[in-house]
Scaffold this active site. Sequence first.
Site, short mmCIF file in Angstrom:
data_model
loop_
_atom_site.label_atom_id
_atom_site.label_comp_id
_atom_site.label_asym_id
_atom_site.label_seq_id
_atom_site.Cartn_x
_atom_site.Cartn_y
_atom_site.Cartn_z
CB SER A 110 0.19 60.61 -48.31
OG SER A 110 -0.35 61.74 -47.66
CG ASP A 250 -5.80 57.49 -43.60
OD1 ASP A 250 -5.13 58.54 -43.49
OD2 ASP A 250 -5.55 56.58 -44.41
CG HIS A 277 -1.69 59.14 -43.39
ND1 HIS A 277 -2.70 59.27 -44.32
CD2 HIS A 277 -0.61 59.81 -43.93
CE1 HIS A 277 -2.27 59.98 -45.37
NE2 HIS A 277 -1.01 60.30 -45.15
#
Length: 298
Positions: A110, A250, A277
């Site tokens: 991320s 995601d 995610h």
Amino acid sequence: MSLTPSAKGTVAFGEYKTWYRVTGNLGSGMPPVVVVHGGPGSTHDYLLPLARLAEDGRPVVHYDQIGNGGSTHLPGRGPDFWTVDLFLTELDNLLRSLGIADGYILYGQSWGGLLAARHAAARPKGLRGLVVANSPASYPLWLEEMAVLRSQLPPGVNETLLRHEAAGTTSSEEYYEAMTPFYEKHVCRLKPWPREYRASFYEVYNDPTVYYAMNGPSEFHVIGTLRDWGVEDCLPDIVVPTLVLSGRHDEATPRAVRPYQELIPDARWVIFEESSHLPHLEEPDTFHDVLTEYLKGL
């Protein structure tokens, strides 16, 4: 699963401390995987399953970025303190302090993926490989895609979110409850959420200083200092073999992730079909196989 750490501690970072955890032996002769967590302002906890890589003899280093977890908390510092350069400097300091700057692999998830990409673009001599997981190439791209994903939420949810965002009441219980459908669809599709993810989630909730300053009140309402930032300009400078990972569901959508594959000279992209995610939690065995294959190929 996670293996018992062989070492835990802190390293000095100026007048502050960075907490770290090592699983395996840093003297094994295999470049360690250094895990750069998301947020910004989250913690290492949700990425602990990557310690499984140590079963094959490869050491794994987790750390908490300054501002949360076991590292120094600074709730009084304003947005001008929390910069990308601060976290890049902290990463460099950690690598030197642990004696691994001459040979390591970065795994950034991320926000951590953008940070790791920026680090890699400087072509540090010890970097052997790069994994960019579930990361947008820029926050403007991320925000454009958030608008699309939000429009697909159940009727009334986005309207509630927008109302609170406009009124500045994003700390209300109603806003928090309206966030849930998005998180359950695009952040973690497992029910209940795994313990590791809940641990990091609550760490951010307990000290949101960094998250609020750089990101904002939620994953999809980025109004902090990162809102105009990205790494697309430096991706062509990355020269190590790069593995790009994302989930079919995601919040880091294919459009937001694609620049990594298109702009990094040696990049391969794998999409996990049953994940959002957190594919390392949502499809752990498939994830482990993909990551292990990449590491063996370096």
